[in-house]
Design an enzyme around this catalytic site. Structure first.
Site, PDB file in Angstrom:
ATOM      1  N   SER A  43       0.854  -1.189   0.000  1.00 28.46           N
ATOM      2  CA  SER A  43       0.000   0.000   0.000  1.00 28.46           C
ATOM      3  C   SER A  43       0.886   1.233   0.000  1.00 28.46           C
ATOM      4  CB  SER A  43      -0.886   0.008   1.244  1.00 28.46           C
ATOM      5  OG  SER A  43      -1.512   1.272   1.400  1.00 28.46           O
ATOM      6  N   HIS A  90      -1.267  -1.485  -4.143  1.00 27.03           N
ATOM      7  CA  HIS A  90      -2.587  -1.189  -3.584  1.00 27.03           C
ATOM      8  C   HIS A  90      -2.681   0.321  -3.360  1.00 27.03           C
ATOM      9  CE1 HIS A  90      -6.249  -2.397  -1.399  1.00 27.03           C
ATOM     10  NE2 HIS A  90      -5.975  -1.380  -0.597  1.00 27.03           N
ATOM     11  N   ASP A 136      -4.958   3.350  -2.052  1.00 29.95           N
ATOM     12  CA  ASP A 136      -6.121   3.703  -1.237  1.00 29.95           C
ATOM     13  C   ASP A 136      -6.606   5.107  -1.553  1.00 29.95           C
ATOM     14  OD1 ASP A 136      -6.487   1.365   0.485  1.00 29.95           O
ATOM     15  OD2 ASP A 136      -4.517   1.872   1.286  1.00 29.95           O
ATOM     16  N   MET A 138      -9.263   7.864  -0.705  1.00 31.59           N
ATOM     17  CA  MET A 138     -10.194   8.227   0.374  1.00 31.59           C
ATOM     18  C   MET A 138     -10.745   9.632   0.133  1.00 31.59           C
ATOM     19  SD  MET A 138      -8.046   6.902   3.688  1.00 31.59           S
ATOM     20  CE  MET A 138      -7.122   5.364   3.660  1.00 31.59           C
ATOM     21  N   HIS A 184      -8.348   0.953  -4.619  1.00 31.48           N
ATOM     22  CA  HIS A 184      -9.324   0.692  -3.563  1.00 31.48           C
ATOM     23  C   HIS A 184     -10.086   1.985  -3.275  1.00 31.48           C
ATOM     24  CE1 HIS A 184      -9.870  -0.488   0.975  1.00 31.48           C
ATOM     25  NE2 HIS A 184     -11.006  -0.460   0.315  1.00 31.48           N
ATOM     26  N   MET A 228     -12.330   4.020  -1.326  1.00 28.88           N
ATOM     27  CA  MET A 228     -13.019   4.249  -0.051  1.00 28.88           C
ATOM     28  C   MET A 228     -13.724   5.593  -0.154  1.00 28.88           C
ATOM     29  SD  MET A 228     -10.351   2.744   2.773  1.00 28.88           S
ATOM     30  CE  MET A 228      -8.809   2.854   1.885  1.00 28.88           C
ATOM     31  N   MET A 262     -11.386  -6.089   5.035  1.00 27.28           N
ATOM     32  CA  MET A 262     -10.631  -5.149   5.853  1.00 27.28           C
ATOM     33  C   MET A 262     -10.358  -5.769   7.220  1.00 27.28           C
ATOM     34  SD  MET A 262     -10.080  -2.590   3.910  1.00 27.28           S
ATOM     35  CE  MET A 262      -9.340  -1.518   5.150  1.00 27.28           C
ATOM     36  N   GLY A 281      -9.584   3.966   6.839  1.00 24.02           N
ATOM     37  CA  GLY A 281      -9.446   5.412   6.974  1.00 24.02           C
ATOM     38  C   GLY A 281      -8.052   5.871   7.327  1.00 24.02           C
ATOM     39  N   ASP A 311      -6.477  -6.406   4.211  1.00 23.30           N
ATOM     40  CA  ASP A 311      -5.822  -5.098   4.298  1.00 23.30           C
ATOM     41  C   ASP A 311      -5.985  -4.547   5.708  1.00 23.30           C
ATOM     42  OD1 ASP A 311      -4.826  -2.555   3.973  1.00 23.30           O
ATOM     43  OD2 ASP A 311      -6.369  -1.880   2.579  1.00 23.30           O
ATOM     44  N   GLY A 357       1.393  -2.004   4.403  1.00 24.38           N
ATOM     45  CA  GLY A 357       1.703  -0.584   4.281  1.00 24.38           C
ATOM     46  C   GLY A 357       2.822  -0.154   5.188  1.00 24.38           C
TER      47      GLY A 357
END
Length: 221
Positions: free
Chosen positions: A7, A32, A34, A36, A65, A67, A136, A141, A174, A196
């Site tokens: 990540s 990966h 993320d 957000m 991903h 979110m 998850m 977050g 994750d 990560g």
């Protein structure tokens, strides 16, 4: 072969080129990313511009991903940015079958993610239409959270369902992944682990990747 998907959430983006070279040298073939929005999760990261920038620098598989709320509005945008897999949260969509078709129409692999407390019943009937389920193992977050062990039975249940139906479906986990928790997730049935903080904050990322890879691929099931 169990895979590691680093990540980039905690990466120093000013050194992204150097970090990507280390990842590629390790033999890893998947990143990966993320995304957000500050609404579905209480944090904001980056958008399609960053994905596009990373795509220009690497040929690695990009697992994006989302979110975010209303992910259906952004599927084509992330396709154009260079995504290979788009993963949406079941908690953010009202008609999962519709967004699965939308992602497939864009020629992308379909990922569906579940928060720790979300039941597998929300996606079970759609499993034949999905390429990857992301479970998850932290509340989404923020990076650096501890692995939630209560998700392990859910991983086992999903793996049993996949085997029972004879599906070729990846199970990705994750959150809180390290040398101790990654083998736990793999023993439960995961075949992709997102790492990560554990990788990026290590003194030697290449050696840490190698150690983690050895740990998850030498498990006696």
């Amino acid at each position: 072969m169990i895979k590691i998907a680093p990540s980039i959430l905690t990466w120093d983006f000013t050194e992204i080129g150097r970090t990507l070279k280390i990842i590629e040298k390790s033999g890893i073939n998947m990143l990966h990313l993320d995304v957000m929005d500050g609404h579905f999760v209480p944090n904001i990261t980056f958008g399609p511009a960053m994905v596009k920038s990373i795509r220009k620098k690497t040929g690695l598989i990009l697992d994006v991903h989302l979110m975010i709320e209303e992910p259906e509005k952004y599927i084509s945008i992330f396709k154009e940015a260079g995504a290979d897999i788009v993963t949406v949260h079941v908690e953010t969509v009202s008609k999962l079958n519709s967004i699965i078709r939308l992602i497939r129409k864009e020629g992308l692999r379909v990922g569906v993610s579940l928060n720790p407390k979300t039941s597998l019943n929300t996606i079970k009937k759609y499993l034949p239409e999905i390429d990857m389920v992301l479970l998850m193992t932290v509340n989404p977050g923020f990076g650096g959270q501890e692995f939630i062990k209560s998700v392990l039975p859910k991983i086992r249940e999903l793996r049993k369902a996949v085997l029972r139906k004879g599906l070729k479906l990846d199970i990705e986990v994750d959150g809180g992944i390290n040398l101790k928790t990654a083998p736990m997730a793999v023993k439960a049935g995961a075949n992709i682990v997102v790492a990560g903080n554990y990788l990026y904050k290590s003194r030697n990322m290449l050696n840490t990747v190698i150690s983690l890879n050895n740990a998850i691929n030498n498990i006696k099931m």
